[in-house]
Design a protein around this motif. Structure first.
Motif, PDB file in Angstrom:
ATOM      1  N   VAL A 115       0.877  -1.170   0.000  1.00 43.41           N
ATOM      2  CA  VAL A 115       0.000   0.000   0.000  1.00 43.41           C
ATOM      3  C   VAL A 115       0.913   1.219   0.000  1.00 43.41           C
ATOM      4  O   VAL A 115       1.704   1.412   0.926  1.00 43.41           O
ATOM      5  CB  VAL A 115      -0.931   0.026   1.229  1.00 43.41           C
ATOM      6  N   PHE A 116       0.794   2.028  -1.063  1.00 47.02           N
ATOM      7  CA  PHE A 116       1.710   3.158  -1.227  1.00 47.02           C
ATOM      8  C   PHE A 116       0.989   4.476  -0.970  1.00 47.02           C
ATOM      9  O   PHE A 116      -0.063   4.745  -1.551  1.00 47.02           O
ATOM     10  CB  PHE A 116       2.326   3.173  -2.621  1.00 47.02           C
ATOM     11  N   TYR A 117       1.597   5.303  -0.094  1.00 48.99           N
ATOM     12  CA  TYR A 117       1.067   6.630   0.242  1.00 48.99           C
ATOM     13  C   TYR A 117       2.074   7.668  -0.263  1.00 48.99           C
ATOM     14  O   TYR A 117       3.187   7.747   0.251  1.00 48.99           O
ATOM     15  CB  TYR A 117       0.881   6.766   1.751  1.00 48.99           C
ATOM     16  N   HIS A 118       1.672   8.457  -1.234  1.00 51.50           N
ATOM     17  CA  HIS A 118       2.622   9.371  -1.864  1.00 51.50           C
ATOM     18  C   HIS A 118       2.896  10.616  -1.018  1.00 51.50           C
ATOM     19  O   HIS A 118       2.130  10.993  -0.140  1.00 51.50           O
ATOM     20  CB  HIS A 118       2.139   9.780  -3.254  1.00 51.50           C
ATOM     21  N   GLY A 119       4.018  11.272  -1.333  1.00 51.09           N
ATOM     22  CA  GLY A 119       4.404  12.487  -0.635  1.00 51.09           C
ATOM     23  C   GLY A 119       3.873  13.728  -1.320  1.00 51.09           C
ATOM     24  O   GLY A 119       3.080  13.667  -2.251  1.00 51.09           O
ATOM     25  N   GLY A 120       4.342  14.893  -0.829  1.00 52.34           N
ATOM     26  CA  GLY A 120       3.940  16.156  -1.441  1.00 52.34           C
ATOM     27  C   GLY A 120       3.479  17.218  -0.476  1.00 52.34           C
ATOM     28  O   GLY A 120       2.948  18.250  -0.894  1.00 52.34           O
ATOM     29  N   GLY A 121       3.661  17.007   0.819  1.00 52.63           N
ATOM     30  CA  GLY A 121       3.354  18.051   1.797  1.00 52.63           C
ATOM     31  C   GLY A 121       1.909  18.493   1.828  1.00 52.63           C
ATOM     32  O   GLY A 121       1.615  19.629   2.180  1.00 52.63           O
ATOM     33  N   ALA A 122       0.984  17.616   1.423  1.00 55.45           N
ATOM     34  CA  ALA A 122      -0.453  17.927   1.345  1.00 55.45           C
ATOM     35  C   ALA A 122      -0.759  18.931   0.247  1.00 55.45           C
ATOM     36  O   ALA A 122      -1.877  19.399   0.115  1.00 55.45           O
ATOM     37  CB  ALA A 122      -0.999  18.431   2.688  1.00 55.45           C
ATOM     38  N   VAL A 186       1.977  -8.030   3.541  1.00 54.92           N
ATOM     39  CA  VAL A 186       1.476  -6.731   3.102  1.00 54.92           C
ATOM     40  C   VAL A 186       2.349  -5.647   3.725  1.00 54.92           C
ATOM     41  O   VAL A 186       2.565  -5.628   4.948  1.00 54.92           O
ATOM     42  CB  VAL A 186       0.005  -6.513   3.494  1.00 54.92           C
ATOM     43  N   VAL A 187       2.839  -4.741   2.886  1.00 53.52           N
ATOM     44  CA  VAL A 187       3.795  -3.713   3.305  1.00 53.52           C
ATOM     45  C   VAL A 187       3.158  -2.330   3.180  1.00 53.52           C
ATOM     46  O   VAL A 187       2.503  -2.029   2.179  1.00 53.52           O
ATOM     47  CB  VAL A 187       5.070  -3.770   2.431  1.00 53.52           C
ATOM     48  N   ALA A 188       3.361  -1.494   4.189  1.00 54.89           N
ATOM     49  CA  ALA A 188       2.969  -0.080   4.113  1.00 54.89           C
ATOM     50  C   ALA A 188       4.191   0.699   3.656  1.00 54.89           C
ATOM     51  O   ALA A 188       5.270   0.573   4.240  1.00 54.89           O
ATOM     52  CB  ALA A 188       2.494   0.427   5.468  1.00 54.89           C
ATOM     53  N   CYS A 189       4.034   1.509   2.594  1.00 55.70           N
ATOM     54  CA  CYS A 189       5.185   2.209   2.020  1.00 55.70           C
ATOM     55  C   CYS A 189       4.787   3.624   1.638  1.00 55.70           C
ATOM     56  O   CYS A 189       3.668   3.863   1.167  1.00 55.70           O
ATOM     57  CB  CYS A 189       5.668   1.447   0.783  1.00 55.70           C
ATOM     58  N   GLY A 190       5.691   4.575   1.834  1.00 58.13           N
ATOM     59  CA  GLY A 190       5.397   5.941   1.441  1.00 58.13           C
ATOM     60  C   GLY A 190       6.617   6.819   1.571  1.00 58.13           C
ATOM     61  O   GLY A 190       7.633   6.428   2.156  1.00 58.13           O
ATOM     62  N   ASP A 191       6.510   8.037   1.012  1.00 59.63           N
ATOM     63  CA  ASP A 191       7.609   8.991   1.135  1.00 59.63           C
ATOM     64  C   ASP A 191       7.089  10.309   1.683  1.00 59.63           C
ATOM     65  O   ASP A 191       5.946  10.696   1.450  1.00 59.63           O
ATOM     66  CB  ASP A 191       8.315   9.205  -0.211  1.00 59.63           C
ATOM     67  N   GLY A 196       4.767   9.510   6.652  1.00 61.33           N
ATOM     68  CA  GLY A 196       4.174   9.823   7.949  1.00 61.33           C
ATOM     69  C   GLY A 196       2.776   9.263   8.066  1.00 61.33           C
ATOM     70  O   GLY A 196       2.390   8.715   9.108  1.00 61.33           O
ATOM     71  N   ALA A 197       1.991   9.379   6.984  1.00 63.58           N
ATOM     72  CA  ALA A 197       0.639   8.819   6.981  1.00 63.58           C
ATOM     73  C   ALA A 197       0.695   7.304   7.107  1.00 63.58           C
ATOM     74  O   ALA A 197      -0.123   6.693   7.809  1.00 63.58           O
ATOM     75  CB  ALA A 197      -0.089   9.227   5.700  1.00 63.58           C
ATOM     76  N   GLY A 198       1.670   6.693   6.432  1.00 64.14           N
ATOM     77  CA  GLY A 198       1.825   5.245   6.532  1.00 64.14           C
ATOM     78  C   GLY A 198       2.125   4.800   7.950  1.00 64.14           C
ATOM     79  O   GLY A 198       1.576   3.805   8.435  1.00 64.14           O
ATOM     80  N   ALA A 199       2.994   5.551   8.632  1.00 65.16           N
ATOM     81  CA  ALA A 199       3.312   5.231  10.031  1.00 65.16           C
ATOM     82  C   ALA A 199       2.063   5.338  10.902  1.00 65.16           C
ATOM     83  O   ALA A 199       1.837   4.511  11.799  1.00 65.16           O
ATOM     84  CB  ALA A 199       4.405   6.165  10.543  1.00 65.16           C
ATOM     85  N   LEU A 200       1.239   6.357  10.647  1.00 67.70           N
ATOM     86  CA  LEU A 200      -0.009   6.524  11.407  1.00 67.70           C
ATOM     87  C   LEU A 200      -0.975   5.379  11.136  1.00 67.70           C
ATOM     88  O   LEU A 200      -1.630   4.878  12.057  1.00 67.70           O
ATOM     89  CB  LEU A 200      -0.663   7.856  11.038  1.00 67.70           C
ATOM     90  N   VAL A 201      -1.083   4.952   9.885  1.00 65.05           N
ATOM     91  CA  VAL A 201      -1.986   3.858   9.526  1.00 65.05           C
ATOM     92  C   VAL A 201      -1.564   2.567  10.218  1.00 65.05           C
ATOM     93  O   VAL A 201      -2.397   1.855  10.796  1.00 65.05           O
ATOM     94  CB  VAL A 201      -2.013   3.656   7.995  1.00 65.05           C
ATOM     95  N   VAL A 202      -0.278   2.263  10.169  1.00 66.75           N
ATOM     96  CA  VAL A 202       0.216   1.035  10.803  1.00 66.75           C
ATOM     97  C   VAL A 202      -0.083   1.051  12.296  1.00 66.75           C
ATOM     98  O   VAL A 202      -0.525   0.044  12.869  1.00 66.75           O
ATOM     99  CB  VAL A 202       1.725   0.859  10.542  1.00 66.75           C
ATOM    100  N   PHE A 375      18.298  14.251  -2.248  1.00 71.01           N
ATOM    101  CA  PHE A 375      17.574  15.480  -1.930  1.00 71.01           C
ATOM    102  C   PHE A 375      16.095  15.139  -1.827  1.00 71.01           C
ATOM    103  O   PHE A 375      15.619  14.155  -2.404  1.00 71.01           O
ATOM    104  CB  PHE A 375      17.818  16.566  -2.980  1.00 71.01           C
ATOM    105  N   HIS A 376      15.364  15.943  -1.073  1.00 74.00           N
ATOM    106  CA  HIS A 376      13.982  15.611  -0.764  1.00 74.00           C
ATOM    107  C   HIS A 376      13.148  15.480  -2.045  1.00 74.00           C
ATOM    108  O   HIS A 376      13.169  16.349  -2.904  1.00 74.00           O
ATOM    109  CB  HIS A 376      13.365  16.669   0.153  1.00 74.00           C
ATOM    110  N   GLY A 377      12.420  14.373  -2.125  1.00 75.56           N
ATOM    111  CA  GLY A 377      11.563  14.124  -3.271  1.00 75.56           C
ATOM    112  C   GLY A 377      12.253  13.449  -4.431  1.00 75.56           C
ATOM    113  O   GLY A 377      11.639  13.218  -5.480  1.00 75.56           O
ATOM    114  N   CYS A 378      13.516  13.090  -4.274  1.00 82.18           N
ATOM    115  CA  CYS A 378      14.305  12.600  -5.407  1.00 82.18           C
ATOM    116  C   CYS A 378      13.794  11.290  -5.992  1.00 82.18           C
ATOM    117  O   CYS A 378      14.028  11.009  -7.171  1.00 82.18           O
ATOM    118  CB  CYS A 378      15.776  12.466  -5.017  1.00 82.18           C
ATOM    119  N   ILE A 379      13.066  10.490  -5.212  1.00 85.48           N
ATOM    120  CA  ILE A 379      12.684   9.161  -5.700  1.00 85.48           C
ATOM    121  C   ILE A 379      11.807   9.221  -6.943  1.00 85.48           C
ATOM    122  O   ILE A 379      11.882   8.350  -7.809  1.00 85.48           O
ATOM    123  CB  ILE A 379      11.992   8.337  -4.582  1.00 85.48           C
ATOM    124  N   ILE A 380      10.967  10.267  -7.085  1.00 84.33           N
ATOM    125  CA  ILE A 380      10.060  10.294  -8.230  1.00 84.33           C
ATOM    126  C   ILE A 380      10.781  10.619  -9.543  1.00 84.33           C
ATOM    127  O   ILE A 380      10.176  10.541 -10.611  1.00 84.33           O
ATOM    128  CB  ILE A 380       8.888  11.280  -8.024  1.00 84.33           C
TER     129      ILE A 380
END
Length: 406
Positions: A115-122, A186-191, A196-202, A375-380
């Motif tokens: 389950v992937f939760y994407h980044g972007g600072g809301a 099942v893995v919780a994953c996000g950037d 942070g949302a993934g950590a809260l969900v878990v 650098f922040h956000g580099c994965i995309i």
């Protein structure tokens, strides 16, 4: 005709003026990290980022369009690649848009689920923006990937993001058999904020005996607390490209519905009640950061003077439902094995280091990956031809390598 010519000329002058102003600001204030392998390309990319932000803020002040809406409009023009080895479906779990990525090859046994939760600072991020990454994860790890398209600013504020992520996760976990997913993998994953949302969900699902539990969480440069903005990483990287301290604070205040007038009090720690620091300081203090990340001359936390009005406006940041780093020990001790990825020149670096210590202190197995050149956000950017950076592929490969071992 003359009036039209004047308006066109004025428009071009405005466009040129904004472009030059952003360029000058970029050259004067942005310092390209010395570890970046392609500094010219990096500066061009950051200039484009700042230009879009500036135009978004200008349009917002003119009441034409909000900055988040404008940025996402531009961002979603990114080309979504078709992956012949992965089947993609757009679905809705209730009102939440999600995208399902499934390897087309037949499998003799249930697959791993992510389950992937994407980044972007809301503010940024979307299903389209992270499409290629999720497709890559599905193909390279032979997993079924669910990408969650949670709601964002300016129309939606806390607690919408964790609620949307939680509801989508529950829906997926309840239907794993439908998607051919092994409930034990099942893995919780996000950037970033997604991590942070993934950590809260878990954490939120630990007591749900009626649902399969996440077997691991993969948190990529996560934001895990909203209390201590005096950590070494905040002092060392206040103007870090793509996520400066000021921009982070603006996003956090807007998302948490905190008036921006309290931003200075939050940075100085004036909104931290002395009793709250007695309770949480043992987890939030920079004393918990390894010495090699604390440069000489950095100040330890100097809180105050305490501002009760600021505390009353911001006290919800102490809730574990916002800051998963502040969850009780009994909650932390139940968490699954964890992969943490931090970046050296990132304001959020120390959130990761503090969470790593909390997990390890409670006996949770932790795999930590630290990137000096990221650098922040580099994965995309891992698959972007013209804006490819080695660190982007390194981060993506590290995530894939860990997940394949589950």
């Amino acid at each position: 005709v003359l009036l039209l010519a004047i308006l066109l000329a004025a428009g071009w002058l405005l466009v040129l003026g904004v472009g030059l102003w952003v360029l000058v600001k970029e050259l004067l204030t942005t310092r390209v990290p010395p570890t970046i392998t392609h500094p010219v390309k990096f500066r061009i990319l950051h200039y484009i980022f700042q230009l879009i932000l500036t135009w978004g803020n200008l349009l917002e002040k003119l009441k034409i369009c909000s900055m988040p809406h404008f940025f996402r409009f531009i961002q979603d023009k990114v080309i979504v690649k078709k992956n012949p080895g992965v089947s993609v479906k757009d679905l809705h779990f209730g009102t939440i848009p999600v995208r399902l990525f499934q390897p087309k090859a037949a499998s003799c046994s249930p697959r791993r689920g992510i389950v992937f939760y994407h980044g972007g600072g809301a503010v940024f991020g979307s299903l389209d923006c992270y499409h290629n990454l999720c497709s890559f994860l599905a193909r390279e790890t032979d997993s079924v990937v669910l990408s969650v398209g949670y709601r964002k600013l300016p129309d939606h504020h806390y607690p919408v993001i964790p609620q949307d992520c939680l509801n989508a996760s529950i829906h997926f976990l309840e239907a794993l058999q439908t998607y051919g997913v092994d409930p034990c993998r099942v893995v919780a994953c996000g950037d970033s904020i997604g991590a942070g949302a993934g950590a809260l969900v878990v954490q939120a699902l630990l007591d749900r005996q009626d649902l399969p539990q996440f077997c691991a969480q993969v948190l990529i440069y996560p934001i895990l607390q909203g209390v201590n903005y005096q950590l070494p990483s905040y002092q060392q990287n206040p103007n870090a490209p793509f996520l400066s301290r000021d921009f982070l604070m603006n996003c956090a205040c807007k998302y948490l519905a905190i008036d921006l007038s309290w931003k200075d009090a939050m940075l100085k720690g004036a909104c931290i009640h002395p009793d709250a620091w007695k309770k949480y300081g043992k987890w939030l203090s920079s004393d918990n950061i390894p010495q090699r990340f604390r440069s000489q001359g950095l100040k330890s936390e100097i809180l105050g003077p305490f501002n009760e009005a600021a505390y009353l406006e911001t006290r919800h940041v102490f809730e574990a439902k916002i800051s998963p780093l502040l969850a009780d020990d009994k909650v932390i001790a139940q968490l699954p094995k964890t992969f943490l990825l931090s970046l050296d020149r990132d304001v959020l670096r120390d959130d990761t280091l503090l969470y790593k210590k909390r997990l390890e202190d409670q006996g949770v197995p932790v795999t930590w990956c630290h990137m000096e050149d990221g650098f922040h956000g580099c994965i995309i950017l891992f698959d972007k031809k013209y804006f490819f950076f080695p660190c982007s592929q390194s981060v993506a490969n590290a995530v894939v390598s860990y997940i394949k071992g589950i």
